[in-house]
Design an enzyme around this catalytic site. Structure first.
Site, PDB file in Angstrom:
ATOM      1  N   GLU A   6      -3.069  23.673   7.089  1.00  0.00           N
ATOM      2  CA  GLU A   6      -1.859  24.290   7.660  1.00  0.00           C
ATOM      3  C   GLU A   6      -0.926  24.974   6.676  1.00  0.00           C
ATOM      4  OE1 GLU A   6       0.145  21.507  10.209  1.00  0.00           O
ATOM      5  OE2 GLU A   6      -1.448  21.567  11.684  1.00  0.00           O
TER       6      GLU A   6
HETATM    7  C1  BMA Z   1      -0.815  18.130  12.154  1.00  0.00           C
HETATM    8  C2  BMA Z   1      -1.285  17.472  10.900  1.00  0.00           C
HETATM    9  C3  BMA Z   1      -0.339  16.550  10.278  1.00  0.00           C
HETATM   10  C4  BMA Z   1       0.626  15.922  11.238  1.00  0.00           C
HETATM   11  C5  BMA Z   1       0.262  16.172  12.664  1.00  0.00           C
HETATM   12  C6  BMA Z   1       1.257  15.626  13.657  1.00  0.00           C
HETATM   13  O1  BMA Z   1      -0.588  19.439  12.094  1.00  0.00           O
HETATM   14  O2  BMA Z   1      -1.883  18.354  10.032  1.00  0.00           O
HETATM   15  O3  BMA Z   1       0.366  17.187   9.264  1.00  0.00           O
HETATM   16  O4  BMA Z   1       0.720  14.594  10.987  1.00  0.00           O
HETATM   17  O5  BMA Z   1       0.158  17.528  12.831  1.00  0.00           O
HETATM   18  O6  BMA Z   1       2.498  16.256  13.576  1.00  0.00           O
END
Ligand code: BMA
Length: 868
Positions: free
Chosen positions: A463
């Site tokens: 991300e």
């Molecule tokens: C996603 C993951 C984590 C996070 C989750 C919940 O995008 O990559 O970074 O814990 O969301 O918010």
């Protein structure tokens, strides 16, 4: 104190070293490799008190074992333990070396993992300065080692204090998401320092984890001694594969101090396959030995066949010495196919030439304290994945490059691994020293893991692209402000140059994907189009979009989406007192790290369910809600094949007891979601779906055969009376999706009250039901749920009981529980229809009387406040 005499060297400790995680190597008695795992002591730097320590381990666990701190997970204790990461810590041990050992030409200490800023001294001389928890270090200690007693000392500087120095020296700001909760950690100035230190991001807090930033020796330290030459690495590469033969090569990396000769032998399942004599030159020598496996048994991913493994060992005989390393290798091909097609750009995995829909989840570390995760726990976690019909796990980039056992188990159970490099969500520095450190880290880990058949791909980060460089034109570099330009260049260097070049050099057969989610290097899926890449979908949850959006927002590969629930009460009892039970208490809030968590749960819960009557009812309904939503998403993704070819929900597991997106809690108790996921991932899925008033019946089949059968539909009232029925002939497609029947909702309902009926759909082949599904015409809060009487009978079997349940009226979401007692139900949270007897296997050590006393079957009808 460890005593290194010649006889000890030749025996037990060798095995111990290997059991603790070196690269699958089995090294015989001519090389000395004892693990320095005993006699350790530790202290806070500056204090006088040395206390016993465990190596591998960490400072928090050592403080806990010495009763210097309370359980960090209990209630809000974590908040009081934030001082630990601001301090420096020292570890020391002593070991005795017999004079014979010193006669070896080479003596090395191998550090498999130091967390993190470590200065290592042997007998008072500094031998290593380490600064990356993910790296391995070899140090020549022949000159420092002496006969008799030797002192090894490791000084760990605070990762927070070091981080602050780097933070202040940088001169420009790095965007760090709210996951690094510097304010929770009482970091001076709330400076977010996690990105400056190469250690797991989640140690600094995450939206499902505590902030506990450890220091310590987290992987074994071993002593290694040899004469003239040694085998540094063995790599097995598959060149080609057919039904008749697989052609492979064994690549040896041999280090030699002088010229000479050596014998190389490759064995497969214990039998000599190829042997040769080679010349050694001083320095690093590389050799390639080709060999074949006739009529190979293939490695298949879970659900499609056995993941067969061959044991392949490579031996170096040189003088009186023998060195062996071995790996378990599966014969298979894995490709990530990225081709232009009439829908966009494909994104699917092909295993042994067959396109395969990936089913699984994102995986995080099993504990905030990595070293206390037992092999048994690893096995249970991966077994859960295999039992839940997974064929893929994504090792997410905010944790660590997992221990060998994780990949061994994935190899054994046919679980492919999407392996992130350890970068998640935040921006990272891009200076030369940082990049070089990361390059070495990548080399160490790619070399350690590349012999695992389970690894499907390498991925640069989680991300970072989508959260920081959203717009395609920004990425093109035209409209950058100077600092943005710097940030992009740093990103570009790390994820488009350093990491892929390591993969190309060290593991050229494996695919590299620069960021998840993306549509290619620097291309954000959301911007260029979902038809080109993988995507993380958080509109349901973060943006409170209707859950039905799961069925419309679909990319070529869904690598994240998720919904939270709380663990069951038994797990909550592990950290809370009865007075803490409730959604607004400080302790429960402490174990909910998503700032929007409880509000989001409540928002979606009240759209589909009525107000739960108490805390326990909330836990139960909340778990059912999470399970239903993720089932809904998975079915939508599977129905969208072959456009979409994979679905990995967020997240399989937890690292402490917490409200989170996990389907299995930190004590490995399955939430309702795990049971629902298991069914939604069945190789054959029957998925009824209503679109614009038409009810469609989709069959998704992962098996490789097209088969004829019958769709049987029955509309039932909640007393089990059949109000309407129909049977339609059809067929399921090999490795495909097909809508076998559609019918307008109104035609099916025939004027029946839609609050009081349910549709049972079954796919029947030769009179046997192969898949089934229930379809309700209203949300649960609008159903007229009856009060059922559920009859239960227990029949003892070898490892527990077979429990038979039947009911007089619809029993919605039967939740079978043993309260505070242990047991595993093979199915749970299911709907029980009148007239259908259901048998559920329960694994437990309880006897019948105790079981009768503690067994409870809850149903949804009684879970809500009565006045509604
Ligand atoms: C996603 C993951 C984590 C996070 C989750 C919940 O995008 O990559 O970074 O814990 O969301 O918010």
């Amino acid at each position: 104190m460890v005593s290194l005499t010649a006889s000890v060297i030749a025996m037990g400790l060798v095995g111990e070293a290997n059991a603790m995680g070196r690269v699958g190597g089995v090294i015989d008695q001519s090389i000395v490799e004892p693990s320095l795992s005993s006699g350790w002591q530790f202290r806070q730097a500056g204090s006088d008190e040395w206390l016993p320590a465990t190596v591998p381990g960490c400072n928090h666990l050592d403080l806990l074992a010495n009763k210097k701190i309370p359980d960090p997970f209990w209630r809000m204790n974590e908040a009081d333990l934030q001082w630990i990461d601001k301090e420096d810590w020292e570890y020391k041990t002593s070991f005795e070396v017999a004079p014979g050992l010193l006669k070896k030409e080479h003596i090395e200490l191998h550090f498999a993992g130091l967390d993190t800023y470590a200065e290592v001294s042997l007998n008072g001389s500094v031998i290593l300065s380490a600064d990356n928890m993910f790296r391995e270090w070899d140090v020549d200690v022949k000159n420092q080692l002496k006969a008799g007693q030797n002192e090894l000392h490791v000084f760990f500087r605070s990762p927070i204090v070091e981080g602050i120095k780097k933070h202040d020296a940088l001169g420009y700001a790095l965007r760090v998401g709210n996951n690094d909760r510097a304010e929770h950690g009482n970091v001076p100035g709330n400076k977010k320092v996690s990105v400056f230190t190469r250690k797991p991001g989640y140690h600094f807090g995450w939206d499902w984890g505590p902030r506990l930033v450890s220091s310590g020796i987290w992987r074994p330290i071993t002593l290694k001694a040899w004469d003239q030459a040694q085998l540094r690495d063995l790599r097995i590469v598959q060149n080609s594969q057919s039904e008749k033969r697989a052609s492979l090569s064994a690549f040896y990396e041999v280090e030699s101090a002088a010229e000479g000769t050596a014998d190389l032998v490759v064995r497969m399942d214990g039998n000599v396959t190829v042997e040769t004599t080679v010349k050694l030159k001083p320095g690093t020598n590389s050799y390639r030995l080709d060999f074949e496996i006739k009529n190979p048994e293939l490695w298949w991913c879970n659900g499609l066949g056995d993941p067969h493994l061959y044991q392949i060992s490579g031996t170096l005989k040189q003088g009186k010495q023998t060195f062996s390393l071995s790996h378990r290798i599966g014969i298979r091909t894995v490709e990530l196919v990225r081709e232009k097609d009439d829908m966009g750009t494909s994104f699917y995995f092909k295993v042994n030439g067959v396109p395969i829909f990936m089913k699984g989840a994102n995986y995080i570390p099993n504990d905030i304290f990595i070293t206390r995760v037992s092999d048994e726990k690893y096995r249970k976690v991966i077994q859960t994945a295999a039992d839940s019909n997974f064929n893929m796990l994504r090792v997410w980039g905010g944790g660590f490059y997992e221990n060998d056992i994780f990949y061994d188990l994935c190899d054994e159970m046919g679980i492919l691994v999407w392996q992130d490099f350890m970068f998640a969500c935040n921006l990272f520095p891009g200076d030369g020293a940082f990049l070089e450190n990361v390059r070495q880290e990548a080399i160490d880990n790619v070399k350690r893991l590349r012999n695992h058949s389970c690894i499907a791909m390498w991925c640069g980060n989680n991300e970072i692209l989508v959260s920081n460089f959203k717009e395609a034109e920004v990425v093109k570099g035209e409209n950058f402000k100077p600092q943005e330009k710097q940030l992009w260049e740093d990103y570009d260097s790390l994820f488009h140059k350093v990491l892929p070049s390591v993969v190309k050099a060290e593991d050229p057969g494996r695919f590299y994907w620069s960021s998840s989610p993306s549509a290619g290097p620097g291309l954000v899926s959301r911007t260029v189009g979902l038809e080109h890449g993988d995507e993380h979908y958080w509109g349901v949850w973060h943006q409170k979009k209707p859950y039905e959006t799961y069925s419309t927002y679909i990319a070529r590969f869904m690598s994240e989406y998720g919904f939270q629930s709380f663990p069951e009460l038994r797990t909550i009892k592990e950290f809370a007192l009865p007075e803490d039970y409730g959604l607004t208490t400080d302790v429960m809030n402490h174990h909910q790290r998503s700032p929007v968590g409880n509000k989001a749960i409540e928002h979606y819960l009240l759209q589909s369910y009525r107000q739960p009557k108490d805390f326990e009812a909330f836990l139960y309904v909340g778990q059912v809600l999470q399970a239903e939503l993720i089932k809904y998403a998975i079915e939508a993704h599977r129905r969208a094949m072959p456009f979409c070819m994979g679905t990995l929900y967020w997240q399989l597991n937890d690292c402490w007891p917490v409200a989170s997106w996990s389907s299995m809690d930190s004590s490995l108790r399955w939430k309702a979601e795990q049971y629902f996921v298991k069914k939604a991932f069945e190789p054959l899925l029957l998925s009824p779906f209503e679109k614009e008033g038409i009810l469609e019946f989709h069959l998704v089949n992962d098996a490789l055969l097209t088969r004829p059968g019958k769709l049987r539909l029955q509309l039932l009232d909640f007393d089990g009376k059949v109000l309407w029925k129909k049977s339609v002939d059809g067929e399921i497609l090999a490795n495909g999706e097909k809508t076998v029947f559609s019918i307008p909702r109104s035609e099916l309902l025939q004027g029946q009250d839609d609050q009081k009926v349910v549709l049972l759909a079954e796919w029947v082949e030769s009179d046997a039901v192969q898949a089934d599904a229930l379809f309700y015409f209203r949300r649960v809060k609008d159903l007229s749920l009856p009060k059922p009487n559920v009859d239960v009978a227990f029949a003892p079997v070898e490892d527990g009981f077979d429990i038979t349940l039947k009911t007089d009226r619809l029993a919605k979401n039967c939740y079978l529980t043993l309260g505070d007692d242990d047991g595993f139900f093979e199915d749970n949270y299911f709907d029980l229809l009148p007239g259908k007897e259901v048998a559920v296997h329960l694994k437990t050590k309880l006897d019948r009387e105790s079981l009768k006393r503690v067994f409870v079957c809850r149903t949804l009808d009684g879970a809500f406040e009565t006045k509604q």
